[in-house]
Design a protein around this motif. Structure first.
Motif, mmCIF file in Angstrom:
data_model
loop_
_atom_site.group_PDB
_atom_site.id
_atom_site.type_symbol
_atom_site.label_atom_id
_atom_site.label_comp_id
_atom_site.label_asym_id
_atom_site.label_seq_id
_atom_site.Cartn_x
_atom_site.Cartn_y
_atom_site.Cartn_z
ATOM 1 N N SER A 167 43.310 39.635 38.276
ATOM 2 C CA SER A 167 41.275 40.403 38.061
ATOM 3 C C SER A 167 41.665 40.757 36.420
ATOM 4 N N SER A 168 42.490 41.137 35.621
ATOM 5 C CA SER A 168 42.655 40.817 34.132
ATOM 6 C C SER A 168 43.246 39.574 33.432
ATOM 7 N N GLY A 169 43.866 39.263 34.432
ATOM 8 C CA GLY A 169 43.373 37.839 33.621
ATOM 9 C C GLY A 169 42.541 36.270 33.913
ATOM 10 N N ALA A 170 41.330 37.230 34.746
ATOM 11 C CA ALA A 170 40.066 36.570 35.335
ATOM 12 C C ALA A 170 39.085 37.426 34.159
ATOM 13 N N PHE A 171 38.959 38.451 33.952
ATOM 14 C CA PHE A 171 38.753 38.858 32.520
ATOM 15 C C PHE A 171 38.808 38.487 31.658
ATOM 16 N N LEU A 172 39.960 38.214 31.027
ATOM 17 C CA LEU A 172 40.243 37.393 29.675
ATOM 18 C C LEU A 172 39.681 35.685 29.490
ATOM 19 N N GLU A 173 39.828 34.972 31.135
ATOM 20 C CA GLU A 173 39.210 34.317 31.216
ATOM 21 C C GLU A 173 37.732 34.237 30.887
ATOM 22 N N LYS A 174 36.994 34.886 31.308
ATOM 23 C CA LYS A 174 35.616 35.332 31.752
ATOM 24 C C LYS A 174 34.686 35.380 30.563
ATOM 25 N N LEU A 178 36.404 44.097 42.972
ATOM 26 C CA LEU A 178 35.487 43.323 43.163
ATOM 27 C C LEU A 178 34.488 43.411 42.210
ATOM 28 N N ASN A 179 34.438 41.976 42.282
ATOM 29 C CA ASN A 179 33.650 41.539 41.141
ATOM 30 C C ASN A 179 32.479 40.734 41.778
ATOM 31 N N ASP A 180 31.536 39.706 40.856
ATOM 32 C CA ASP A 180 29.911 38.836 40.909
ATOM 33 C C ASP A 180 30.864 37.810 41.572
#
Length: 249
Positions: A144-151, A95-97
């Motif tokens: 989610s880890s890929g999304a974290f890096l992109e963010k 879960l993220n924003d």
């Protein structure tokens, strides 16, 4: 189908749904939380195991809600399917924003740490996230880890499967693998690799949930959350998680 779900939620928890009203639950190989018994990227029902799978089964049993369970690949295809189809759900979803408005959520089922993993014998380390720009990073596409890096604006080499980053580390093609703890322990043990080291903790704790299509009756989500809360209160949730996570150490 939505009307049937609403009517039945108000009945006894032990009463089964008509077969046409079963929920469709989708997941992927994300051990030790959810995985196929044979390690393949397609499996159904009893052939899917893992700690979150055990939690999901008990939660739906207590809620009296029947379901079909399916493990598939790739993640982004399942994710988009659950976005579109009523009475579909997906686990284990961080879960993220960004994701929060897209689904109804039940959880948390489990928690992980986001970590930078270094190869055996590597002396590389990070003291802050910004330093990652100086290194070759590998991660898992669309997770989610890929999304974290992109963010955070950090370039990375994307793999189709998370465990492929182990060979990239060992071969020197990447400096760090950004993934989840305890997930990387499980993959390393599966491949007979020892000595992988956490070089940096990027996020102390993230939480995994059951993500439910927004058009599914809210009464369904409410009853599932109540069942999960009951499991947390009586110790069942902790017992199920502990029994599986021991295998990832």
């Amino acid at each position: 189908m939505a009307v049937s779900l609403l009517l039945i939620i108000g009945q006894s928890h032990a009463e089964a749904f008509p077969s046409h009203s079963r929920m469709v639950l989708m997941t992927e190989n994300f051990p030790p939380f959810n995985m196929s018994a044979d390690g393949k990227n397609f499996s159904r029902d009893a052939n899917i195991m893992g700690s979150n799978t055990a939690v999901i089964r008990e939660m739906f049993k207590r809620a009296g809600i029947p379901y079909h369970l399916s493990l598939r690949f790739p993640w982004d295809r399942m994710y988009n399917l659950v976005l579109e189809k009523e009475n579909y759900a997906l686990f284990s979803v961080t879960l993220n924003d960004t994701r929060k408005p897209d689904f109804q959520w039940v959880g948390p089922l489990s928690s992980t740490r986001r970590v930078f993993v270094a190869a055996p014998g590597s002396t590389l380390t990070l003291t802050r996230l910004e330093e990652a720009h100086n290194y070759r990073i590998g991660s898992y596409r669309n997770a989610s880890s890929g999304a974290f890096l992109e963010k955070n604006g950090i370039p990375f080499s994307s793999s189709l499967r998370d465990q492929e980053n182990i060979s990239k580390l060992l071969d020197g093609r990447i400096d760090f693998w950004v993934t989840n703890d305890p997930v990387f322990h499980y993959y390393a043990a599966q491949q007979g690799v020892s000595g992988l080291r956490v070089a940096f903790v990027a996020e102390a704790e993230t939480y995994q949930y059951l993500a439910i299509n927004r058009n599914t009756p809210e009464a369904v989500t409410k009853r599932l959350q109540e069942s999960l809360d009951e499991m947390s209160a009586d110790g069942t949730l902790q017992r199920l998680q502990t029994s599986f996570l021991k295998s990832a150490q």
